[in-house]
Scaffold this motif. Structure first.
Motif, PDB file in Angstrom:
ATOM      1  N   UNK A  49       6.486  52.004  32.959  1.00  0.00           N
ATOM      2  CA  UNK A  49       7.369  52.716  32.036  1.00  0.00           C
ATOM      3  C   UNK A  49       8.811  52.774  32.512  1.00  0.00           C
ATOM      4  N   UNK A  50       9.033  52.956  33.799  1.00  0.00           N
ATOM      5  CA  UNK A  50      10.408  53.001  34.307  1.00  0.00           C
ATOM      6  C   UNK A  50      11.117  51.662  34.114  1.00  0.00           C
ATOM      7  N   UNK A  51      10.399  50.575  34.373  1.00  0.00           N
ATOM      8  CA  UNK A  51      10.998  49.247  34.172  1.00  0.00           C
ATOM      9  C   UNK A  51      11.285  49.004  32.694  1.00  0.00           C
ATOM     10  N   UNK A  52      10.350  49.435  31.838  1.00  0.00           N
ATOM     11  CA  UNK A  52      10.550  49.280  30.387  1.00  0.00           C
ATOM     12  C   UNK A  52      11.769  50.074  29.936  1.00  0.00           C
ATOM     13  N   UNK A  53      11.880  51.319  30.416  1.00  0.00           N
ATOM     14  CA  UNK A  53      13.019  52.160  30.041  1.00  0.00           C
ATOM     15  C   UNK A  53      14.346  51.557  30.479  1.00  0.00           C
ATOM     16  N   UNK A  77      16.664  55.141  22.137  1.00  0.00           N
ATOM     17  CA  UNK A  77      15.512  55.987  21.816  1.00  0.00           C
ATOM     18  C   UNK A  77      14.230  55.417  22.421  1.00  0.00           C
ATOM     19  N   UNK A  78      14.072  54.080  22.344  1.00  0.00           N
ATOM     20  CA  UNK A  78      12.907  53.432  22.955  1.00  0.00           C
ATOM     21  C   UNK A  78      12.898  53.661  24.470  1.00  0.00           C
ATOM     22  N   UNK A  79      14.086  53.587  25.076  1.00  0.00           N
ATOM     23  CA  UNK A  79      14.196  53.856  26.516  1.00  0.00           C
ATOM     24  C   UNK A  79      13.741  55.280  26.816  1.00  0.00           C
ATOM     25  N   UNK A  80      14.213  56.217  26.000  1.00  0.00           N
ATOM     26  CA  UNK A  80      13.824  57.612  26.182  1.00  0.00           C
ATOM     27  C   UNK A  80      12.327  57.810  26.091  1.00  0.00           C
ATOM     28  N   UNK A  81      11.709  57.147  25.133  1.00  0.00           N
ATOM     29  CA  UNK A  81      10.264  57.310  24.942  1.00  0.00           C
ATOM     30  C   UNK A  81       9.465  56.708  26.093  1.00  0.00           C
ATOM     31  N   UNK A  82      10.008  55.672  26.737  1.00  0.00           N
ATOM     32  CA  UNK A  82       9.359  55.127  27.938  1.00  0.00           C
ATOM     33  C   UNK A  82       9.505  56.108  29.106  1.00  0.00           C
ATOM     34  N   UNK A  87       9.951  60.540  33.614  1.00  0.00           N
ATOM     35  CA  UNK A  87      11.185  61.153  34.083  1.00  0.00           C
ATOM     36  C   UNK A  87      11.873  61.901  32.936  1.00  0.00           C
ATOM     37  N   UNK A  88      11.656  63.203  32.874  1.00  0.00           N
ATOM     38  CA  UNK A  88      12.195  64.005  31.762  1.00  0.00           C
ATOM     39  C   UNK A  88      13.720  63.964  31.704  1.00  0.00           C
ATOM     40  N   UNK A  89      14.375  64.041  32.859  1.00  0.00           N
ATOM     41  CA  UNK A  89      15.845  64.029  32.891  1.00  0.00           C
ATOM     42  C   UNK A  89      16.395  62.741  32.292  1.00  0.00           C
ATOM     43  N   UNK A  90      15.824  61.611  32.700  1.00  0.00           N
ATOM     44  CA  UNK A  90      16.263  60.318  32.186  1.00  0.00           C
ATOM     45  C   UNK A  90      15.936  60.192  30.704  1.00  0.00           C
ATOM     46  N   UNK A  91      14.778  60.726  30.310  1.00  0.00           N
ATOM     47  CA  UNK A  91      14.376  60.701  28.898  1.00  0.00           C
ATOM     48  C   UNK A  91      15.399  61.435  28.035  1.00  0.00           C
TER      49      UNK A  91
END
Length: 289
Positions: A49-53, A77-82, A87-91
């Motif tokens: 998920x981190x790599x996808x984001x 938005x897709x990055x946030x959902x990954x 990682x809530x902060x990054x989301x």
């Protein structure tokens, strides 16, 4: 899983090569965007998920350079959902980028949706102050789009958190406003008494007998059926017990209502606060005698 991640890394490397290389025909940004999108999909299949984001962020940056703001917002938005999974902060950061672009484009419903999503993330972490900020933003946007049902849902969340944080007047005003709107809607009318009860309990928390009495008169004017309801009887009995400084009467009134209509967590929390205030006052009176 590892095979998908390997394919994702390969696509990402190809995208970087496209961006850093020289290209005679076509657009290297568009080609890189296609490769980043493929990479993100492979990473998601591999549950990385981190790599996808991170790749969706690169994809968004490509779209910004291509002046394709709508696609950039969707990529953020897709990055946030990954990142939501890791990682809530990054989301939150990526969803904020998405909603800012949607705001700029005049896509207020989409902006409201992401404000609400951020609010829910903060709510899950019990950061009520920040959750309220984003629910308020969402409510304002839904009001602008005349989506009253979603606006009311957000306002009820704000009222709940305001009550928990002892911001009783704010909670009262919101509960009363939602009740007022509910009374103007045939399908929602039955829920108005519940909102007025919440407002009334918040009035009790303020420990102002005159204000409680005035509120009960006001609620009967708003909803003529409120006077004969169990909600009205509970509030009237509780107000009377507070005026008489009678803890036992207060407890009996709560138990009687709860036996017929189960009190939810918020009402229970607020009523415990009122009872503790009443008990403290009773002890104070005993000390003086």
């Amino acid at each position: 899983m590892s095979d998908h991640i390997s394919k994702g890394e390969d696509c990402e490397k190809q995208a970087e090569k496209k961006l850093n290389g020289w290209q005679l025909f076509g657009s290297k940004l568009e080609d890189a965007a296609d490769l980043y999108e493929k990479a993100a999909n492979f990473y998601k299949l591999g549950k990385s998920w981190d790599q996808a984001g991170a790749v969706y962020v690169k994809l968004a940056e490509c779209f910004i350079k291509l002046d394709s703001k709508h696609d950039a917002a969707n990529a953020y938005a897709d990055a946030g959902h990954c990142y939501k999974k890791t990682n809530t902060t990054e989301c939150v950061s990526r969803l904020e980028q998405a909603l800012e672009i949607f705001m700029e484009l005049g896509r207020l419903s989409m902006s409201a949706r992401y404000c609400k999503e951020i609010a829910e993330l903060y709510e899950k972490e019990r950061n009520l102050e920040k959750a309220m900020v984003y629910y308020e933003k969402a409510a304002d946007l839904y009001q602008g789009e005349e989506v009253s049902s979603s606006e009311n849902q957000c306002n009820l969340k704000i009222a709940e958190f305001a009550a928990e944080l002892e911001q009783y007047q704010k909670a009262i005003e919101l509960y009363e406003e939602v009740a007022r709107q509910s009374l103007n809607n045939h399908l929602l009318k039955s829920g108005a008494k519940r909102h007025l009860l919440n407002a009334g309990i918040c009035q009790l928390c303020k420990n102002d007998i005159v204000a409680i009495s005035n509120a009960l008169d006001k609620y009967q004017d708003m909803d003529p059926t409120f006077a004969g309801s169990r909600e009205h009887r509970l509030l009237a009995d509780l107000a009377s017990s507070i005026d008489e400084e009678d803890v036992e009467k207060f407890t009996d009134a709560v138990k009687e209502f709860d036996s017929l209509t189960k009190l939810d967590a918020l009402k229970t929390t607020l009523l415990v606060r009122v009872k503790e205030m009443l008990k403290a006052k009773e002890l104070e009176e005993d000390d003086l005698t």
